[in-house]
Write a protein that holds these residues in place. Structure first.
Motif, mmCIF file in Angstrom:
data_model
loop_
_atom_site.group_PDB
_atom_site.id
_atom_site.type_symbol
_atom_site.label_atom_id
_atom_site.label_comp_id
_atom_site.label_asym_id
_atom_site.label_seq_id
_atom_site.Cartn_x
_atom_site.Cartn_y
_atom_site.Cartn_z
ATOM 1 N N ASN A 186 0.812 -1.228 0.000
ATOM 2 C CA ASN A 186 0.000 0.000 0.000
ATOM 3 C C ASN A 186 0.842 1.273 0.000
ATOM 4 O O ASN A 186 0.327 2.362 0.265
ATOM 5 C CB ASN A 186 -0.934 0.015 1.210
ATOM 6 N N LYS A 187 2.109 1.149 -0.309
ATOM 7 C CA LYS A 187 2.998 2.312 -0.280
ATOM 8 C C LYS A 187 2.501 3.435 -1.184
ATOM 9 O O LYS A 187 2.437 4.606 -0.780
ATOM 10 C CB LYS A 187 4.416 1.903 -0.687
ATOM 11 N N TYR A 188 2.125 3.097 -2.412
ATOM 12 C CA TYR A 188 1.656 4.132 -3.346
ATOM 13 C C TYR A 188 0.327 4.708 -2.881
ATOM 14 O O TYR A 188 0.125 5.931 -2.905
ATOM 15 C CB TYR A 188 1.508 3.554 -4.751
ATOM 16 N N LEU A 189 -0.590 3.844 -2.452
ATOM 17 C CA LEU A 189 -1.903 4.312 -1.987
ATOM 18 C C LEU A 189 -1.749 5.221 -0.775
ATOM 19 O O LEU A 189 -2.408 6.263 -0.681
ATOM 20 C CB LEU A 189 -2.787 3.110 -1.648
ATOM 21 N N GLN A 190 -0.860 4.868 0.149
ATOM 22 C CA GLN A 190 -0.627 5.687 1.332
ATOM 23 C C GLN A 190 -0.086 7.062 0.940
ATOM 24 O O GLN A 190 -0.527 8.089 1.475
ATOM 25 C CB GLN A 190 0.352 4.983 2.275
ATOM 26 N N ALA A 191 0.854 7.088 0.015
ATOM 27 C CA ALA A 191 1.407 8.365 -0.447
ATOM 28 C C ALA A 191 0.327 9.203 -1.131
ATOM 29 O O ALA A 191 0.261 10.430 -0.945
ATOM 30 C CB ALA A 191 2.568 8.110 -1.402
ATOM 31 N N GLN A 192 -0.519 8.564 -1.912
ATOM 32 C CA GLN A 192 -1.605 9.267 -2.604
ATOM 33 C C GLN A 192 -2.580 9.886 -1.609
ATOM 34 O O GLN A 192 -3.002 11.045 -1.765
ATOM 35 C CB GLN A 192 -2.332 8.286 -3.520
ATOM 36 N N ILE A 193 -2.928 9.148 -0.567
ATOM 37 C CA ILE A 193 -3.841 9.667 0.456
ATOM 38 C C ILE A 193 -3.190 10.829 1.206
ATOM 39 O O ILE A 193 -3.837 11.842 1.494
ATOM 40 C CB ILE A 193 -4.251 8.538 1.421
ATOM 41 N N GLY A 194 -1.894 10.711 1.507
ATOM 42 C CA GLY A 194 -1.188 11.787 2.195
ATOM 43 C C GLY A 194 -1.104 13.062 1.369
ATOM 44 O O GLY A 194 -1.075 14.168 1.928
ATOM 45 N N ARG A 195 -1.057 12.923 0.055
ATOM 46 C CA ARG A 195 -0.983 14.111 -0.830
ATOM 47 C C ARG A 195 -2.355 14.751 -1.040
ATOM 48 O O ARG A 195 -2.490 15.980 -0.971
ATOM 49 C CB ARG A 195 -0.416 13.719 -2.195
ATOM 50 N N ASN A 196 -3.342 13.932 -1.322
ATOM 51 C CA ASN A 196 -4.621 14.446 -1.817
ATOM 52 C C ASN A 196 -5.787 14.315 -0.851
ATOM 53 O O ASN A 196 -6.863 14.867 -1.109
ATOM 54 C CB ASN A 196 -4.987 13.720 -3.118
ATOM 55 N N HIS A 197 -5.595 13.602 0.246
ATOM 56 C CA HIS A 197 -6.694 13.358 1.180
ATOM 57 C C HIS A 197 -6.180 13.623 2.599
ATOM 58 O O HIS A 197 -5.740 14.722 2.878
ATOM 59 C CB HIS A 197 -7.219 11.928 0.989
ATOM 60 N N LEU A 198 -6.214 12.647 3.482
ATOM 61 C CA LEU A 198 -5.688 12.841 4.836
ATOM 62 C C LEU A 198 -5.161 11.523 5.382
ATOM 63 O O LEU A 198 -5.865 10.507 5.388
ATOM 64 C CB LEU A 198 -6.778 13.387 5.770
ATOM 65 N N LEU A 199 -3.910 11.569 5.835
ATOM 66 C CA LEU A 199 -3.233 10.430 6.444
ATOM 67 C C LEU A 199 -2.926 10.792 7.895
ATOM 68 O O LEU A 199 -2.327 11.839 8.152
ATOM 69 C CB LEU A 199 -1.946 10.122 5.678
#
Length: 291
Positions: A186-199
């Motif tokens: 989930n490395k890419y998905l986690q990075a995507q959420i951190g950029r565009n959503h909320l992590l």
């Protein structure tokens, strides 16, 4: 020292758990101070009810962190963070059981103040959960509310992916530091959420995922959301722990009924038998958010 800076140092201390930290926060809150002098370690040991075996570890850690600002900066790095005394801290979470006194985050923190639907389920979920999410999330669900989950394998991952694929918003609450992906897939998905959503995580970067972190992560999910949906869950599963935490926080618990001879539906069927709302369509969920 600002209260929020003190809370950050307290949060980074070793030898104290989530409940002990919150006890100290509650004790400090009665004085309604924005700035404080660091309390004596003996006082904090008493207030936090720190166990005897952890006193030396806590004392050493507390003294070091209070004296060494460079060490604090090194631990948190470039992570953004919010404290329990900040106005930006999510109000629903603040009122939940043992809320984290500090949360590290990447992305848009304001997402945590909207209409939030938690979705959890089995890590080894079947195609049934995937089809459920494809049916429920598109349309009004993805447009009207933010999907919250734990970025674990299975249902969590699918819930985040479905929200993103349908131009919705999502929040991932993880049990590691923000710089560590678990599972690694989930490395890419986690990075995507951190950029565009909320992590979100209550652990500083570099923190690996220890077993106790995931139940602690679950309490944040249960505290953030207004309603929690369970798609599939075995008996005594982590998803049921999250559901029970949600009930303790007076949140709505929703469950998808399943085959009575399928192990992955035992947990959800038990929830429904105990009073959780059965979910058959998106409208059933939307009704929980209509005031």
């Amino acid at each position: 020292m600002l209260l929020r800076d003190f809370l950050l140092r307290l949060h980074l201390c070793k030898g104290i758990g989530i409940v002990g930290k919150y006890r100290i926060y509650e004790w400090l809150s009665q004085f309604q101070l924005k700035q404080i002098s660091a309390p004596a370690v003996e006082q904090l040991i008493k207030v936090g009810q720190i166990k005897a075996r952890n006193v030396t570890t806590f004392s050493s850690s507390y003294i070091q962190l209070m004296r060494n600002s460079n060490l604090v900066s090194k631990i948190i790095g470039n992570d953004q963070w919010v404290s329990l005394c900040d106005s930006m801290y999510p109000s629903a979470l603040k009122e939940s059981y043992a809320p984290p006194i500090i949360m590290f985050y990447r992305g848009n923190l304001s997402l945590a103040t909207g209409q939030l639907l938690g979705i959890v389920g089995a890590r080894d979920a079947s195609e049934y959960s995937f089809e459920i999410l494809k049916k429920l999330i598109p349309g009004e669900i993805s447009h009207r509310m933010t999907i919250v989950s734990g970025l674990a394998k299975g249902v969590d991952t699918w819930a985040h992916q479905c929200a993103i694929a349908n131009q919705g918003k999502t929040i991932a609450v993880i049990g590691t530091g923000l710089d560590i992906a678990y599972p690694a897939a989930n490395k890419y998905l986690q990075a995507q959420i951190g950029r565009n959503h909320l992590l979100i995580s209550e652990y500083p970067s570099g923190t690996k995922g220890f077993r106790n972190h995931f139940p602690e992560r679950n309490r944040i999910i249960a505290g953030l959301v207004q309603s929690l949906l369970v798609t599939e869950a075995k008996h005594h599963s982590g998803s049921l722990i999250t559901a029970n935490l949600a009930l303790q926080n007076n949140r709505n618990v929703l469950a998808v009924p399943g085959n009575i001879i399928d192990d992955l539906s035992v947990g959800t069927n038990e929830l429904i038998a105990a009073g959780a709302k059965p979910i058959l369509c998106a409208k059933d969920i939307l009704e929980e958010f209509i005031s």
